[in-house]
Write an enzyme that holds these catalytic residues in place. Structure first.
Site, PDB file in Angstrom:
ATOM      1  N   SER A   1      -1.836  -8.239   7.351  1.00 54.78           N
ATOM      2  CA  SER A   1      -1.637  -7.470   6.132  1.00 54.78           C
ATOM      3  C   SER A   1      -1.102  -6.078   6.438  1.00 54.78           C
ATOM      4  O   SER A   1      -1.282  -5.539   7.528  1.00 54.78           O
ATOM      5  CB  SER A   1      -2.964  -7.334   5.382  1.00 54.78           C
ATOM      6  OG  SER A   1      -3.855  -6.582   6.187  1.00 54.78           O
ATOM      7  N   LYS A   2      -0.468  -5.545   5.404  1.00 58.84           N
ATOM      8  CA  LYS A   2       0.117  -4.201   5.475  1.00 58.84           C
ATOM      9  C   LYS A   2      -0.937  -3.143   5.771  1.00 58.84           C
ATOM     10  O   LYS A   2      -0.644  -2.122   6.357  1.00 58.84           O
ATOM     11  CB  LYS A   2       0.714  -3.882   4.101  1.00 58.84           C
ATOM     12  CG  LYS A   2       2.231  -4.005   4.071  1.00 58.84           C
ATOM     13  CD  LYS A   2       2.777  -3.188   2.933  1.00 58.84           C
ATOM     14  CE  LYS A   2       2.811  -4.036   1.688  1.00 58.84           C
ATOM     15  NZ  LYS A   2       3.758  -3.960   0.728  1.00 58.84           N
ATOM     16  N   ARG A   3      -2.158  -3.417   5.301  1.00 60.03           N
ATOM     17  CA  ARG A   3      -3.204  -2.418   5.445  1.00 60.03           C
ATOM     18  C   ARG A   3      -3.474  -2.071   6.903  1.00 60.03           C
ATOM     19  O   ARG A   3      -3.936  -1.004   7.220  1.00 60.03           O
ATOM     20  CB  ARG A   3      -4.485  -2.879   4.748  1.00 60.03           C
ATOM     21  CG  ARG A   3      -4.712  -2.139   3.452  1.00 60.03           C
ATOM     22  CD  ARG A   3      -5.810  -2.769   2.641  1.00 60.03           C
ATOM     23  NE  ARG A   3      -5.395  -4.080   2.147  1.00 60.03           N
ATOM     24  CZ  ARG A   3      -6.136  -5.162   2.238  1.00 60.03           C
ATOM     25  NH1 ARG A   3      -7.304  -5.127   2.805  1.00 60.03           N
ATOM     26  NH2 ARG A   3      -5.689  -6.306   1.754  1.00 60.03           N
TER      27      ARG A   3
ATOM     28  N   GLY B   1      -1.145  -1.942   9.284  1.00 63.94           N
ATOM     29  CA  GLY B   1       0.069  -1.464   9.969  1.00 63.94           C
ATOM     30  C   GLY B   1       1.312  -2.085   9.356  1.00 63.94           C
ATOM     31  O   GLY B   1       1.229  -2.888   8.429  1.00 63.94           O
TER      32      GLY B   1
END
Ligand code: GLU
Length: 486
Positions: free
Chosen positions: A255-257, A259
């Protein structure tokens, strides 16, 4: 059989690293087997359209060096390669399915579908109830035809055969079997006249003569529906290979969270395309147990889809950084120069010869992780330091340092061949002649010339900066010191 594979992204605005891995595996498979790699844009979900998404996607693929043989802007015998330009084709094949009795029209409103779902609140997913809802099967074909002619909105659904087994052989997972009781009567044509992913994907894979469908595991649940479509049309099926999911280190879905996930972000963070490609290639596969660094040609030679792992692949950002550093260490200096030049320009650092910058790169490449760190790390190679490390100054500047330096400065001024080995010999002889150790003068010299407490070899640094620059910096520092300004 000729090998034809495709990467079929929906243009969501950027290329996800997971998408890059799918594209890369398709590319490696095509190149390994001397086949054809097709890029097809699946943009039939009109609610998710993003401006410039296709251009961005192609740009990212291009950056990564993944060239397609057929696709948008490139042409080929099976175009157009953008699904929104093929609507007639899907309409035609939807009608064929309908004629064969493998699909039916349905007229339910979204409220009615919602009601139906509420009737089974405990089910994780609710199948369309073809026996009670408003569709061609419950109201009859004549009535359905009348409704369509009257302009009522409708969809076309797949008539999934009851209680039979759909099975296929996945090249990575082996045999996959699903009972049709678990398969929904999938919408194939939407009320806006666009096909859903499932219909368009199968029709295009067939028409574009795709031999192998290599895609992410998230599409595995869709494959039985696709198999039913191939069977309903009476078409040969391609081979399927579903690639393992990409995971965060805590085994949750990448996930984007945690990185960056967009290829363009890795690019702007300063990762090299070669190291990203190398890293992504090893997400779920490695041809050897004791090697990590591979060129693209080595990857092509070694690639075997059957050897891809089933289990999720952890996206280890520390490993990616390490890999980038391996590339940084071995990349030809001329290539690094090409990357450094624009970075310096954006910081207003211009006017340096290529030869000089290449020497700076050689001097400091081991001390950076990314080229973009160079202006900061190597600032003193582009202009005299404006600030001097205070703690370092206090620690290493002695009462008699200026006195010791003055004759040394003369020695430097008189040095004809200002290279690092000469500088080393001259400095060492001079300082040992005073009964001192070399390191006692190296620290003050580093401070005067670089302003910093650490850096590359001092005499190598001085050689690159040159005699004039070094002597001027030493003189100026002595002046500042003597006038009490520092
Ligand atoms: N359009 C799908 C995607 O966005 C393609 C899946 C497939 O390869 O069949 O990934």
């Amino acid at each position: 059989m000729s090998i034809r594979v495709r990467f079929a992204p929906s243009p969501t605005g950027f290329l996800h690293v997971g998408g890059l891995r799918t594209a890369l595996y398709n590319y490696l498979y095509a190149k390994h087997h001397k086949g054809t790699f097709v890029l097809r844009i699946e943009d039939t979900d009109r609610t998710r359209l993003v401006e410039n998404a296709v251009e961005n996607l192609i740009k990212s693929l291009h950056w990564a060096g993944i060239d397609f043989d057929e696709g948008p802007g490139k042409g080929g015998d099976f175009g157009p390669y953008i699904q929104s330009e093929r609507l007639q084709v899907y309409m035609e094949f939807a009608n064929i399915l309908h004629e064969k009795g493998a699909a039916y029209y349905a007229f339910d409103t979204s409220e009615e579908i919602e009601e139906m779902r509420k009737r089974n609140p405990l089910e994780s997913f609710t199948k369309y109830d073809r026996h009670t809802m408003k569709n061609e099967l419950t109201i009859g074909s004549d009535e359905a035809k009348k409704l369509i002619e009257s302009g009522v909105s409708y969809v076309m659904r797949l008539k999934v055969p009851e209680n039979s087994i759909v099975s296929f052989e996945d090249m990575i997972r082996g045999k996959v079997e699903v009972n049709t009781s678990e398969i929904d009567d999938q919408v194939l044509m939407k009320s806006d006249g666009y096909p859903t992913y499932h219909l368009a994907n199968v029709v295009d894979d067939h028409l574009m003569q795709i031999s192998h469908v290599i895609r992410g595991e998230e599409w595995l649940p869709s494959t039985p529906k696709h198999i039913l479509l191939y069977e309903a049309f009476g078409w040969d099926k391609p081979m399927f290979a579903h690639l393992p999911l990409l995971l965060n280190p805590d085994k949750t879905k990448l996930s984007k969270r945690q990185g960056s996930v967009a290829v363009e972000d890795f690019a702007s963070e300063g990762y090299f395309s070669d190291s990203i490609v190398n890293f992504v290639a090893l997400l779920g596969w490695n041809p050897s147990s004791d090697r990590e660094i591979y060129s693209i040609d080595e990857l092509i030679n070694a690639f075997e889809i059957e050897k891809v792992n089933k289990g999720g692949a952890v996206f280890d950002r520390a490993k990616l950084e390490w890999m980038n550093f391996q590339y940084l260490k071995q990349m030809p200096v001329t290539e690094l120069y090409q990357l450094l030049k624009p970075v310096l320009e954006t910081q207003g650092i211009t006017g340096f010869q290529q030869d000089y910058l290449e020497k700076v790169i050689e001097l400091l490449r081991e001390r950076i992780k990314f080229i973009k760190e160079m202006p900061e790390i190597a600032g003193y190679m582009f202009s005299a330091p404006g600030e001097f490390d205070k703690d370092y100054l206090e620690k290493h500047w002695k009462e008699n340092t200026v006195e010791i330096l003055k004759p040394l400065l003369d020695i430097y001024r008189d040095t004809i061949d200002f290279n690092h080995s000469n500088l080393y010999e001259l400095t060492k002889n001079y300082i040992e002649g005073l009964g001192m150790k070399l390191k006692e003068i190296i620290h003050p010299i580093r401070l005067m010339i670089t302003g910093k407490s650490a850096g590359a070899g001092m005499f190598e640094t001085m050689e690159i900066l040159g005699k004039d620059e070094c002597t001027v910096r030493i003189e100026k520092f002595i002046q500042l010191k003597e006038s009490g300004k520092i």
